[in-house]
Every structure is written in C-alpha cells, then in structure tokens.
Write an enzyme that holds these catalytic residues in place. Sequence first.
Site, mmCIF file in Angstrom:
data_model
loop_
_atom_site.group_PDB
_atom_site.id
_atom_site.type_symbol
_atom_site.label_atom_id
_atom_site.label_comp_id
_atom_site.label_asym_id
_atom_site.label_seq_id
_atom_site.Cartn_x
_atom_site.Cartn_y
_atom_site.Cartn_z
ATOM 1 N N LYS A 94 0.939 -1.271 0.080
ATOM 2 C CA LYS A 94 0.133 -0.011 0.035
ATOM 3 C C LYS A 94 1.006 1.308 -0.015
ATOM 4 C CE LYS A 94 -0.467 -0.270 5.231
ATOM 5 N NZ LYS A 94 -1.237 -0.772 6.347
ATOM 6 N N TYR B 200 13.941 30.987 2.408
ATOM 7 C CA TYR B 200 12.693 31.943 2.715
ATOM 8 C C TYR B 200 12.735 31.834 4.285
ATOM 9 C CZ TYR B 200 10.404 30.015 -1.585
ATOM 10 O OH TYR B 200 10.110 30.039 -3.056
HETATM 11 C C1 LIG Z 1 -0.256 -1.674 6.917
HETATM 12 C C2 LIG Z 1 -0.839 -2.865 7.414
HETATM 13 C C3 LIG Z 1 0.062 -4.048 7.814
HETATM 14 C C4 LIG Z 1 1.482 -3.969 7.268
HETATM 15 O O1 LIG Z 1 1.873 -3.257 8.809
HETATM 16 P P1 LIG Z 1 3.639 -3.207 9.108
HETATM 17 O O2 LIG Z 1 3.713 -2.638 10.398
HETATM 18 O O3 LIG Z 1 4.107 -2.065 8.219
HETATM 19 O O4 LIG Z 1 4.131 -4.511 8.738
HETATM 20 C C5 LIG Z 1 -0.627 -5.239 7.920
HETATM 21 N N1 LIG Z 1 -2.039 -5.418 8.051
HETATM 22 C C6 LIG Z 1 -2.714 -4.431 7.975
HETATM 23 C C7 LIG Z 1 -4.304 -4.350 8.192
HETATM 24 C C8 LIG Z 1 -2.188 -3.109 7.571
HETATM 25 O O5 LIG Z 1 -3.188 -2.129 7.292
#
Ligand SMILES: *Cc1c(COP(=O)(O)O)cnc(C)c1O
Length: 357
Positions: free
Chosen positions: A5, A233
């Site tokens: 993601k 800036y």
């Molecule tokens: C983002 C997410 C993960 C992965 O989490 P990490 O701590 O980056 O390994 C796993 N399960 C769900 C439901 C998530 O939203």
Amino acid sequence: MAIVKADAYGHGAVTVAETVLAAGARWLGVATIPEGIELREVGIKAPILILGAVNAPEEIQAIAHWQLQPTLCNPFQALVFSETLAAVGKSIPVHLKLDTGMSRLGTAWQEAAEFARLVERSPHLEIASVYSHLATADSPDPRIMNQQHQRFRQAIGQLSAAGITPPKLHIANSAATLSDPSLHYDLVRVGLALYGLYPAAHLQPVLSLKPVMQVKARVTQIKEIAAGTGVSYGYQYIAPRDMKLAVVGIGYADGVPRNLSSKMQVLIRGKLVPQVGAITMDQLMLDVSAIDDLQIGELVTLLGQDGDIEISADDWATMLGTISWEILCSFRHRLPRVTRASSASSACSCPEGLGML
Ligand SMILES: *Cc1c(COP(=O)(O)O)cnc(C)c1O
C-alpha cells in the site's frame, strides 16, 4: 502477503510487487481499489487483498471487475456487497475482518460467528479468510498483543462451533511476524520489514535487515556567501561566517520533510554535511564549507549509506517525533525510482538528476 500500500511505502508499488512475487511472496495487500488496479493494469495476477473498507456499489463492481479481494468489516457491508453482486450475477472471495482490540475496522470478535453465518448465506460471497490486526505488536510488552491473540482464538472457536472453517487465518504485521511465530497462521502481512526497517529497536536481534531505499540528489549550484547573509525563505538561517553553500535539487514536494530544515544532515563523499535554511518545495541548501573542490553534479545522500556512515528513515523519524512508516510513504511520484539489481557489487549507475536507488 507483501503489503504494498501507499506506493509500497514510497518505494514504487509495481517494482516492489514484481520483485516480491519473484522472490516467493504469494499474496499482495493494498489499502485502496486504485492501488489494486495499478497492479492489475501491469498484468500482476497474484491475489490482491484490499485492506481498507469498501462500501459504494461502483467500488464493489470495480472489485469484481479487477478481481480484487475485499475486506468485509460488518454485516451491513456484507449485505450491500451481496445485493450489488447479485445484480451483476457474480460471486467473489471475501475476507472477514474482526476487531480484537485495535478499534479500527472490523466486527467485534464476540460477534464473529453471527457475521460469518450471514456472509455464508449469500451465494455471491465466499469466505477466503478471517483476519484481525494488532495494535501493539511493536511493544516489548506482549500483554495486549497476547490478549488480542486470545480473542482471535476465541472467535475462531466460535466459528468452528458454527461449522465454519475459514480457508485462511491471519493476524501478524511485521512486528508480530518478527516477535512471535505462534501468530503466523496461514499468512503474515509484512509491510515495514519488507523495506528493511525494524518496527521496533528490540526486534533487531531477530533478523538482519537493511533498508531498501536510498534517497540521493545532486548538487546543482555552488556559491560563496559572506557572514551575515540570509539563506532561503524567511531567513531562518543567517550565515555565521563566510561560507560555501551548495544548492541541491530535492525538496519537500519529493518527500524531504520541511520540519527537518536546519536540523538534518546529508552525506557527501562519506562525510556528514549540515543542511541550512528552510527546505523549499524543490530544493534545499547545504553548508559545504568543509568539502574541498566540490563539483556541480556531485551525489548527495539524504537517506542511505555513503562510506562508513548511514542515515536511516529512523533517524529522520526520531528528529521529527514520528515513525519510519510515515517518512517512507511521504516519498512521492515526482522522485524517480532507480532500481538496482540485488548483487551488492554491481556498480550504481544513477541517471542525471535526482532519485532513489
Ligand atoms: C499496513 C498494514 C499491515 C502492515 O503493517 P507493517 O507494520 O508495516 O508490517 C498489515 N496489516 C494491515 C491490516 C495493515 O493495514
């Protein structure tokens, strides 16, 4: 399940998805439908779980069309899915989410059996897995995690008493994957660790990880400024002495947090160099007085290793009072991704301009 993601935590979703599938990952996880479609459009066939909640009929149709696999979080959502899919005459695999203590998505664990029975009654929904998510897996104190695990097991017990055996169960994120094999079940949902960072310092002895991402840019201009000259800036920085300044072609629009202005250091030729003045949208300035004969076009390492020194997303996160997850996923599309083959000895050929390696 490789979690890709947020553009694979800023690394580039397609490249990462292809790499992890070639390396043996079987499933991919994303948060949203467009993230799933991006992977399908390049021909990725692996099962893709959408971790976020989907409610609108158009979204449900897109899920069916692109063969994505949704998370169902409550009975109402299951009914909307069932009705929408009945209208298009389709049946799809779905993943039931239980809330065992995160208080985010999911049906209360005590109601697991009722929820699953309702889903089972629909000819358009087929339970592919039952899962939950942990709130404190990165804590050295496992008590809350164990309580969530206990609840998950009770929920599975309820399902089994109702004659429902989900084909897959899963609960582990990176931290749980590293800390407790009893949480591995049928798949683990690994995000952060996949990118070579530790969810927590106490997990470092478990496995040797190395950050995947390096962020590099190039020196675009060099100038001498006199003591008392304001930089960038707002003149947040006034040169305390005559100094040599380098301008670098990367800024907060690329993912370098503006709140690191005059706090961060970068690496040039293996040496730490201070950043000075406000970080701007597309560029930032460095005090390069200590680097002799610096040339336009020289490589600047913002994250990664140069010589003996390494700057990590954890270092930035500590300075900013946040977590490495947020640092990584703030790197955006404008920053070109340069992928390097895994051979450690392969020479790094960075194209002109800036990018990640
Ligand atoms: C983002 C997410 C993960 C992965 O989490 P990490 O701590 O980056 O390994 C796993 N399960 C769900 C439901 C998530 O939203």
